[in-house]
Scaffold this active site. Sequence first.
Site, mmCIF file in Angstrom:
data_model
loop_
_atom_site.group_PDB
_atom_site.id
_atom_site.type_symbol
_atom_site.label_atom_id
_atom_site.label_comp_id
_atom_site.label_asym_id
_atom_site.label_seq_id
_atom_site.Cartn_x
_atom_site.Cartn_y
_atom_site.Cartn_z
ATOM 1 C CD GLN A 1 -7.067 51.284 15.518
ATOM 2 O OE1 GLN A 1 -8.106 50.676 15.754
ATOM 3 N NE2 GLN A 1 -6.597 52.217 16.339
ATOM 4 C CG HIS B 1 -1.859 57.054 14.064
ATOM 5 N ND1 HIS B 1 -0.864 57.653 14.802
ATOM 6 C CD2 HIS B 1 -2.968 57.074 14.843
ATOM 7 C CE1 HIS B 1 -1.349 58.004 15.978
ATOM 8 N NE2 HIS B 1 -2.626 57.666 16.036
ATOM 9 C CG ASP C 1 0.336 51.140 12.585
ATOM 10 O OD1 ASP C 1 -0.077 50.391 13.496
ATOM 11 O OD2 ASP C 1 0.090 52.366 12.559
ATOM 12 C CE LYS D 1 -4.160 52.215 19.268
ATOM 13 N NZ LYS D 1 -5.113 53.236 19.709
#
Length: 413
Positions: A210, A130, A207, A233
Amino acid sequence: METITKNSALNIQELRQDFPILSKKINGKPLVYLDSGATAQKPKQVLDAISRYYQTQNANVHRGVHQLSQEITVAYENARATVQKHLNAALSEEIIFTSGTTESINLVASSFGKKYIKSGDEIIISEMEHHSNILPWQILCEEKGAVLKVIPINENGELFIDEYKKLLCSKTKIVAVTHVSNTLGTINPVKEIIELAHEKNIPVLIDGAQAVPHLKVDVQALDADFYCFSGHKLFGPTGVGILYGKEKWLNEMPPYKVGGGTIKTVTFEKTEYADLPLKFEAGTPHIEGGIGLAAAIDYLNEIGIENIGAYECELLEYATAQLSSVEGLRIIGTAKEKASVISFVIEKVHPLDIGTILDKQGIAVRTGHHCTQPLMEHFGIPGTIRASLVFYNTKEEIDSLVNGIQKAIKMLE
């Protein structure tokens, strides 16, 4: 909501009742929300926790002697402990509240970079990152004269681990990679990535934006040096996120932002900074965000992360099969290990056109480059249509998506 045992099937219709927005209509049609990768919807348990804070608990934390301030400070620190337990961090002091994944990565790039990066050093990221895990490292490299190295991917959207091994060297000072690709759904072998880096004493940032909605994350089992994610999220509020960092790194790193709450003593000659975690938490924090995030974590743990993962695997398999039956549709990202994220393109049709027509049918998907422009360049496409599925989605909604796509294709012909 009843407690669900580890091996029982989820009662999806019952769980959907926990999310008020799912009863909303868009253009007169029932909302089919397939964009949880951008932001997940919030259950009543989270909304109630935020409302309760403002109605009965509102005060500032860490600085008042009055009862209300003392009570909310305890609640806020209990929220930190909830995150610690959820990630299996060794210490609550290793949990830093931030505004989200983006700030967490910027914090590490700035603070770690200030102390440890110099001219000629190398930083490794991957081709599927990202933009939030590209730009901070680019800026750091420009400032310090360091070099950004990129792990390539294959056509299935999987990292070339052998190429990664070749990149690791004495010049490498940190590795920063995504746990789960926001565009491809690829679940990267982060434990192996960390182990290979640690063989050369190189720290690793993961990261997890997600990953945390779909997977059980154990930072000690991974041996991650840094792990970050965003609350929104994970079915929690916007504007709050987490940076986990090993105590040894956080103690050595200088403050990222400074101000009230980050200090022990201040004189005009010298300032002594607070111990962890307050050293990295300047100003009044997003108090209701932390409390709401803890409520979201409690909610997910009541359902069971394993139950969620098993159901989402079913959704992914079903969606992959149904979408693959659409003529001219090509799925981008076919890794063996995937989370419930599907990106696809349709021959001779721009993703934005499909997304616009789906919206008229009440179907919310993401279209575009998903903040992964280098990844789009790799596949030679301007963008994709992305359906990101979570446990409140159903197979019937996937059928609606497929039918909607077929209608859109006919209209655009």
